[in-house]
Design a protein around this motif. Sequence first.
Motif, PDB file in Angstrom:
ATOM      1  N   TYR A  88       0.834  -1.207   0.000  1.00  0.00           N
ATOM      2  CA  TYR A  88       0.000   0.000   0.000  1.00  0.00           C
ATOM      3  C   TYR A  88       0.869   1.258   0.000  1.00  0.00           C
ATOM      4  O   TYR A  88       0.581   2.230  -0.711  1.00  0.00           O
ATOM      5  N   VAL A 133      -6.853  -1.168  -4.578  1.00  0.00           N
ATOM      6  CA  VAL A 133      -6.498   0.129  -5.148  1.00  0.00           C
ATOM      7  C   VAL A 133      -7.195   0.338  -6.484  1.00  0.00           C
ATOM      8  O   VAL A 133      -7.733   1.425  -6.767  1.00  0.00           O
ATOM      9  N   CYS A 152      -4.862   9.310  -9.695  1.00  0.00           N
ATOM     10  CA  CYS A 152      -6.004  10.226  -9.601  1.00  0.00           C
ATOM     11  C   CYS A 152      -6.343  10.908 -10.922  1.00  0.00           C
ATOM     12  O   CYS A 152      -7.460  11.407 -11.087  1.00  0.00           O
ATOM     13  N   ARG A 195       2.850   8.231  -7.326  1.00  0.00           N
ATOM     14  CA  ARG A 195       1.968   7.221  -7.908  1.00  0.00           C
ATOM     15  C   ARG A 195       0.504   7.530  -7.610  1.00  0.00           C
ATOM     16  O   ARG A 195      -0.370   7.309  -8.452  1.00  0.00           O
ATOM     17  N   ALA A 196       0.206   8.072  -6.431  1.00  0.00           N
ATOM     18  CA  ALA A 196      -1.174   8.428  -6.101  1.00  0.00           C
ATOM     19  C   ALA A 196      -1.685   9.532  -7.023  1.00  0.00           C
ATOM     20  O   ALA A 196      -2.848   9.518  -7.443  1.00  0.00           O
ATOM     21  N   LEU A 252       0.603   3.885  -3.014  1.00  0.00           N
ATOM     22  CA  LEU A 252      -0.055   5.147  -2.704  1.00  0.00           C
ATOM     23  C   LEU A 252       0.932   6.228  -2.279  1.00  0.00           C
ATOM     24  O   LEU A 252       0.580   7.167  -1.566  1.00  0.00           O
ATOM     25  N   ALA A 259      -1.539  -0.258 -10.823  1.00  0.00           N
ATOM     26  CA  ALA A 259      -1.664  -0.976  -9.550  1.00  0.00           C
ATOM     27  C   ALA A 259      -1.041  -2.362  -9.612  1.00  0.00           C
ATOM     28  O   ALA A 259      -0.338  -2.780  -8.685  1.00  0.00           O
TER      29      ALA A 259
END
Length: 239
Positions: free
Chosen positions: A11, A106, A24, A19-20, A15, A68
């Motif tokens: 995780y 994810v 998005c 990468r997050a 995240l 992911a």
Amino acid sequence: MYNHTVARLTYRALLGRRRALILCVLPVLLLVIAAAIRGMTGADDQTAADVLGGFALATMVPLIGVIAGTGAIGPEIDDGSVVYLLAKPVKRPTIIFTKLLVAIGVSVVFSAVPTLLAGFVLNGNSQQIAVAYAVAAAVASIAYSAIFLLLGTVTRHAVVVGLVYALVWEALFGSVVDGARTLSVQQWALALAQKIGADGAITSEVGLPLALILLIGVTVVATWYAGQKLRSLTVAGDD
């Protein structure tokens, strides 16, 4: 079959800030497009189906699956840090299964949830279109996560191969070429969406029984083979 430490590390890798942000981009774009279309044309069932099927399911879902699925293990193999993970007293199938669950979680959050919200924005879930495509996105996310997790264990170019698969096979051939549709995760997921949606609202080139068999089969085989590849990687490292 589930290890909390492996899950937490995965995780954290998926995240991370950069990468997050990447994860998005597509969901936000989908919601912006949905809001713009609703504002310009009003609620329309066919438009909702076109946007959710043509952009969300055919493009956004597989691309998020690439990020992911490959990101759950690929970077660790590339930089060699996987050796430290493999040195722990954790079974290799447990590592793969844990990473798969994280990748699925994810993927579903960043694909199925925005798809559902976009569907409600576009037509208020008329003819169950929003729910149908959200379920299809969630189911497709499971298969994509397994496929791209496998790619992350077999090649150092998993992201490139995954992008080619997502953009060329799923988004292009899987949408327009008749023969390729039968071997498309997108079409398998659409079979389930067709069952949930109102009659005639959504169509798929694959029957529901075959689609379910293929979805389950691909997910199980890809997960099993990824475990085998990780096991052989361990042996190679020990040697």
